[in-house]
Design a protein around this motif. Sequence first.
Motif, short mmCIF file in Angstrom:
data_model
loop_
_atom_site.label_atom_id
_atom_site.label_comp_id
_atom_site.label_asym_id
_atom_site.label_seq_id
_atom_site.Cartn_x
_atom_site.Cartn_y
_atom_site.Cartn_z
N ASP A 84 -9.19 68.46 134.83
CA ASP A 84 -9.11 68.08 136.23
C ASP A 84 -7.87 67.21 136.39
O ASP A 84 -7.89 66.01 136.10
CB ASP A 84 -10.37 67.32 136.65
CG ASP A 84 -10.37 66.92 138.12
OD1 ASP A 84 -9.46 67.37 138.85
OD2 ASP A 84 -11.25 66.15 138.53
N GLY A 85 -6.77 67.82 136.80
CA GLY A 85 -5.51 67.09 136.87
C GLY A 85 -5.10 66.61 135.50
O GLY A 85 -5.10 67.38 134.53
N PRO A 86 -4.79 65.31 135.35
CA PRO A 86 -4.34 64.80 134.06
C PRO A 86 -5.47 64.40 133.11
O PRO A 86 -5.22 63.80 132.08
CB PRO A 86 -3.51 63.57 134.45
CG PRO A 86 -4.15 63.10 135.70
CD PRO A 86 -4.65 64.32 136.43
N VAL A 87 -6.72 64.72 133.46
CA VAL A 87 -7.87 64.39 132.63
C VAL A 87 -8.48 65.66 132.03
O VAL A 87 -8.88 66.57 132.77
CB VAL A 87 -8.95 63.63 133.42
CG1 VAL A 87 -10.14 63.29 132.52
CG2 VAL A 87 -8.38 62.35 134.02
N ALA A 88 -8.55 65.72 130.72
CA ALA A 88 -9.23 66.82 130.03
C ALA A 88 -10.55 66.29 129.49
O ALA A 88 -10.62 65.18 128.96
CB ALA A 88 -8.38 67.36 128.89
N THR A 89 -11.61 67.07 129.63
CA THR A 89 -12.92 66.69 129.13
C THR A 89 -13.35 67.66 128.05
O THR A 89 -13.41 68.87 128.28
CB THR A 89 -13.97 66.67 130.26
OG1 THR A 89 -13.57 65.73 131.25
CG2 THR A 89 -15.34 66.27 129.72
N VAL A 90 -13.61 67.12 126.86
CA VAL A 90 -14.11 67.92 125.74
C VAL A 90 -15.61 67.66 125.64
O VAL A 90 -16.04 66.52 125.47
CB VAL A 90 -13.42 67.50 124.42
CG1 VAL A 90 -14.00 68.28 123.24
CG2 VAL A 90 -11.92 67.70 124.51
N THR A 91 -16.39 68.72 125.76
CA THR A 91 -17.84 68.59 125.73
C THR A 91 -18.41 69.33 124.53
O THR A 91 -18.24 70.55 124.41
CB THR A 91 -18.48 69.15 127.02
OG1 THR A 91 -17.96 68.44 128.15
CG2 THR A 91 -19.99 69.00 126.98
N LEU A 92 -19.04 68.61 123.62
CA LEU A 92 -19.77 69.26 122.54
C LEU A 92 -20.98 69.94 123.17
O LEU A 92 -21.73 69.33 123.94
CB LEU A 92 -20.21 68.24 121.50
CG LEU A 92 -19.13 67.36 120.88
CD1 LEU A 92 -19.71 66.52 119.74
CD2 LEU A 92 -17.96 68.18 120.39
N ASP A 93 -21.18 71.22 122.84
CA ASP A 93 -22.12 72.02 123.62
C ASP A 93 -23.10 72.80 122.74
O ASP A 93 -23.22 74.01 122.83
CB ASP A 93 -21.33 72.97 124.52
CG ASP A 93 -22.20 73.55 125.64
OD1 ASP A 93 -23.31 73.04 125.86
OD2 ASP A 93 -21.76 74.53 126.27
#
Length: 253
Positions: free
Chosen positions: A14-23
Amino acid sequence: MSDMAAAGFRISQDGPVATVTLDRPEVRNAQTPELWAGLTDAARGLAGDVRVVVVRGEGRSFSAGLDLKVVQGGEFQQLATVSPEECADRIAGFQQAFSWLRRPDLITIAAVQGHAIGAGFQLALACDLRIAADDALFAMAEVTLGLVPDLTGTKRLVELVGYARALELCVTGRRVTAAEADRIGLVNLVVGRDELDAAAADLANAVLAAPRDAVVEIKALLAAASGQTFPEQERAEREAQTRRIRDLAGLGE
């Protein structure tokens, strides 16, 4: 995306924010070598405009640690059959899934709920900042398997809580509540479980409010400080500030 799903994680931006989600919520986001390889590959492909990375876990837990199927299966046992040099090289490959979170151009935030055990604890430690839900439990549990922490967590742990406390946590494998983690400096903030994602977003936005180049210089200064003498650190401060002054005046390279 399918490769990421098979490895047990997903990434959104989302724009300059990356979210890494362990899934892998069905196994409390237990980790595998496939996950580590996938994270390393994904890190290399991060967009250049990413400034903040948030690491989180789907479901009740951040990560319960190494998947016991790996410990009990042939994959782990195979490490004992190769040469010591090859074993160490393979572990170096695993470590890359954690060490990229210290990249100088990124600020990384772990949003931790539920279990952060072993490899899960070390993944949180690999991040620059940690926000914990009030139900979080941290433990360096490798010793209970006859192993040592080897996923880049020991240096950061000592830096955060000191040698004696780090030694106690690592050799006992005991669990640390969110309240204790806050008290001993393991985490930056403790919030209610339902406030965790919002708190991580607020912290990311606070980071983004500052100029990127200044943030990069500050992270580099602080990351190097513990290994520097006062004169060395003072010189680093002077040099960093000179770069900032020239850049703000339009004279940077």
